[in-house]
Design an enzyme around this catalytic site. Sequence first.
Site, short mmCIF file in Angstrom:
data_model
loop_
_atom_site.label_atom_id
_atom_site.label_comp_id
_atom_site.label_asym_id
_atom_site.label_seq_id
_atom_site.Cartn_x
_atom_site.Cartn_y
_atom_site.Cartn_z
CG ASP A 96 -1.86 1.17 1.28
OD1 ASP A 96 -2.10 1.78 0.22
OD2 ASP A 96 -2.34 1.50 2.38
CG ASP A 346 -4.15 4.67 -2.69
OD1 ASP A 346 -3.22 4.00 -2.22
OD2 ASP A 346 -5.30 4.68 -2.19
#
Length: 497
Positions: A96, A346
């Site tokens: 992430d 992201d």
Amino acid sequence: MALPMSSSSVFPIFFFIFLFFSSFTSSKPLIFPLTHSLSSSHFTTTHHLLKSTTTHSTTRFHRHRQVSVALSPGTDYTMSFSLGTSPKSTVTVYMDTGSDTVWFPCKPFTCIMCEGKYDPKTTPLPHNLSSSSSPVTCQSHACSAVHSGLPTSDLCAAARCPLESIEMSECNKHSCPSFYYAYGDGSFVARLYQDSFEIPMSEPPALVIKNFTFGCAHEALGEPIGVAGFGRGALSLPAQLAQFSPHLGSQFSYCLVSHSFDTDRIRQPSPLILGRVDSGIGENKQKRVGNTVADDFVYTSMLENIKHPYYYYVGLEAVTVGSRRIPAPENMKKIDGKGNGGMVVDSGTTYTMLPEGFYKMIVLEFGKRLKSGYKRARAVEDRTGLSPCYYVVQPGTKKGTGQNVPQLVLHFGGNSSVVMPRSNYFYEFMDGGDNGKVKRRVGCMTLMNGGYFPDSGGPVGLLGNYQQQGLEVVYDLLKKRVGFARRKCSSLWDTLS
């Protein structure tokens, strides 16, 4: 949360299947396989899958303004590494770029409200700390980092260190207090430990970091699987690798294999490359990433945000639909002194989110440029959460008309443009209708309305991983820039080895 790969998969994540160079040197990168976390057992229909991913994307984007956000199966990518010495074990976590700490469940582990978020047959068991693990002290820089820079004196007090020891700065025997992370739909409490982090090499010796810092969670709400944070914080995985070998932490990239939720394609791993430095990454020779698979990188500068310093912000200047260039609002191009504005790149959110007014202009132009005769599939929009959706062929025909879908180009700061592959923004699938009797081919735009938040103290846009498929996305931490290049990601393993 479930890890989707079955025991018959070509690349099962429970084994150390890494592709590396024949030996580790200071100039060669390391390559990890990223595994997409889609599990067919979780989604009974395409509508169910899309509704889950759109809901998660919306929740994660809105919570980017306040805290880090949990990841979920069907949207994100996992990676594995080895930890500890006595015994040594495999740890599998989500990768992430939107968080900055490495953490995972540890025994004994209690997960509240985790039903339906994992498959007991495939989800890795909580980690059993080895005898070589040691708690991080409250005086360490790592303790201050995970507690958002609290003074050492406060941390020593929270660890119940005696006043005399606090005044004399002698709190090394006291463990760092537990830290708390809140997510959009979950949370956890963890303590910091250090242990040996190991990457096995094709030829000895292995790459070992002896004092790797991680969070060990014994209790969580809705979070049965951990996260490897790749954000800009001091405890992120790249930051800790940089302490061992600067080139490994100075630049990383990933190339997400194009899948369109096809389970056969998802079985192919997506390469995550640490320390990516070669002749293919130079200064921009061209400012546009086009439709070939051998483009050089185009770069856009990272924007700084004092409120969310560990996110990767960029400025979006405009989006071209067909031949019309639509300027982005000013707050997508820059960040003000209060932390408002910008666009986050992201890896942990599925779909790209755009501010409401800008999104509506793009959707309106997109609809105008579709071939006449396309009919809105509003019932599909209600069931999936995607909009707009259209019936792209007449009933009874087999050939799609995707070639009539207008081209989309993203224009970033620095005059850098990325031509989006059509499948990255227009997802086509067979819709069974309300009663499942008449099947029709449907296409839905996979950009989403992020709403209107003028003074929220966070990003106004987000570039999701679905729009990053078929692109190598590089994060150059030294020069503070993000780069994009068109790639055939499934072949990148051979190209780099």
